[in-house]
Design a protein around this motif. Structure first.
Motif: not given
Length: 492
Positions: A224, A265, A267, A272, A291, A333, A338, A370
């Motif tokens: 992230d 992923a 962010h 996610y 998520s 991401y 995504l 996302p």
């Protein structure tokens, strides 16, 4: 008198410029302009500094592509980017274009940005570009898990850096990720740690001597870049995180449990995950994407992390027909979305029997919103970019019964827009995805044997146009291969 002539000359020049601008405003031509201000110049200098670029001469190239093309390159001394202006005159009005800006030092890409899509209007078209770093490109040989690195666009002599990766279950994917500066995080093959490698000017990586203890082997890593948090997940426990300190800690309430995932992923404090959701009675496979909002109390390794269960979201969507068994994925991401890679390479030596059989060397890139966790069906064909169409071959081999076989693989006519078997996102670049693609071009020989030609490529997907830029690798051993052919199957 001489002064009067000078003034008249200046007046005439001003009149000419005014007339030119008046004509531009008239309707069929425009001027496309990009000026590098202090903020953009600072970002490019920062990219150079992060890669230990000494003061010297750099090159900046602005290129227009789309329905009109043009390019300009300037040399910049000692990083003095601010105030550099690119001006493209006589660009037809109504043309849809994208303006790319690249910065190089010693011939190596250090920075890239583009304007996104723009329709030219009459008069002055002042464009801006998004900012971002250009990382090196990962290349590996699956048999020894040794990662080589190369500058973007120069793959003939990748550098040996002693980087390896490993995974508890190779079908789960290759456990590595990048941060926004292009630095690399890898699960090595020799222990339960994550190692960080710093990006260099030449697009290669050096060991930063940052070894982060994991206590287990992760199958997926995700960084992230907004929160500065590294996440990992495997099959032993739940989601773990690292923000600073020496070791990973589990997310405390265990909302994200370990399991079989296609991708991970992260962010802006949201994690996610995506995982296969089982096959129904018609052998149709689904994917479930979730998520989780993650709040981390404090900033060092001694603090705890809490996942906010009230913000957990979930959605499922149908996967392509080749996703019924033995397929892998990786997710990242980027640029507000995504992106998921799907891959299946399954080319067996077995001789087909009477009836239908299948061989696979294909894959797809998927775009997911996302916020809603829904498939973007405008991306590619019904949401799947680069997916090769099904083909059928038939014949009689060594007097065996007549066979009919389905092939899922690109052909020479569509390989510039289809995947043979995407194995990972191997570099970072704004508004583009750099993807390793390895598999086989499948076809029938004149003697009814199945011919499989090795394909190893680096594919850059432009997220604005969805176009492929393909670089074929001369060494066919990168990214893994199947065994040599036997009997019915011939591998070249």
């Amino acid at each position: 008198m001489k002064k009067l002539f000078v003034l008249l000359g200046v007046f005439c020049a001003l009149c000419f410029v005014a007339c030119s601008n008046f004509q531009l405003a008239g309707g069929d031509m425009g001027v496309v302009s990009l000026s590098i201000g202090d903020n953009l110049a600072r970002e490019i200098r920062s990219a150079a500094a992060s890669r230990n670029v000494a003061d010297g001469t750099y090159t900046l190239t602005a290129s227009i592509r789309g329905e009109y093309s043009d390019s300009q390159t300037v040399a910049v001394a000692n990083g003095n980017y601010s105030g550099v202006t690119f001006t493209f005159e006589d660009v037809p009005v109504g043309k849809k274009i994208i303006l790319d800006l690249t910065a190089k030092a010693d011939g190596n890409y250090i920075w890239y940005g583009n304007s996104g899509k723009h329709m030219v209007v009459s008069g002055i078209n002042n464009l801006n570009v998004a900012v971002g770093r250009v990382s090196g490109v990962l290349m590996w040989k699956l048999e020894n898990h040794n990662i080589l690195t190369a500058p973007y666009g120069a793959y003939d002599s990748p550098a040996e850096r002693g980087i390896t990766f490993g995974a508890s279950d190779s079908s789960q994917g290759t456990p590595f990720c990048f941060d926004s500066d292009g630095n690399l995080y890898v699960i090595p093959s020799d222990g339960p740690t994550v190692k960080k490698y710093d990006l260099q000017l030449d697009g290669t990586y050096v060991d930063s001597k940052t070894d982060i203890s994991t206590g287990q082997v992760f199958n997926h890593l995700a960084y992230d870049s907004v929160a500065g948090t590294l996440y990992g997940i495997g099959t032993q426990t739940q989601l773990c995180y690292w923000k600073s300190g020496e070791y990973f800690k589990p997310v405390q309430d265990g909302t994200v449990n370990a399991g079989s995932y296609l991708g991970l992923a992260a962010h802006d404090n949201v994690v996610y995950t995506i995982e296969p959701d089982g096959e129904d009675s018609d052998a149709v496979q689904y994917a479930t994407v979730k998520s989780y909002s993650i709040s981390i109390e404090g900033s060092d390794a001694g603090d705890t992390a809490q996942s906010a269960s009230k913000d957990v979201k979930e959605n499922s969507f149908l996967l392509p027909s080749f996703c019924t068994s033995n397929y892998t994925g990786q997710m990242i991401y980027q640029d507000g979305a995504l992106y998921l890679l799907l891959r299946r390479v399954e080319v067996s030596n077995s001789v087909p029997t009477e009836g239908d059989s299948e061989r696979f060397s294909c894959g797809a890139l998927v775009k997911i919103n996302p916020s809603t966790l829904t498939l973007d069906t405008s991306f590619g064909t019904n949401g799947y970019l680069g997916l090769a169409s099904e083909r059928t071959i038939s014949g009689i081999y060594n007097s065996r019964p007549y066979f009919s076989m389905k092939l899922y693989s690109p052909t020479e006519s569509n390989e510039s827009r289809a995947f043979y078997g995407p194995v990972g996102f191997v570099a970072v670049m704004p508004k583009k995805l750099v993807i390793a693609d390895a598999g086989y071009a499948l076809s029938k020989r004149s003697d009814d044997k199945l011919l499989a030609r090795r394909k190893n490529r680096v594919v850059t997907v432009d997220l604005e146009t969805q176009a492929f830029d393909v670089a074929s690798l001369s060494d066919t051993t990168f990214y893994g291969n199947i065994t040599t052919g036997c009997d019915f199957l011939v591998v070249e």
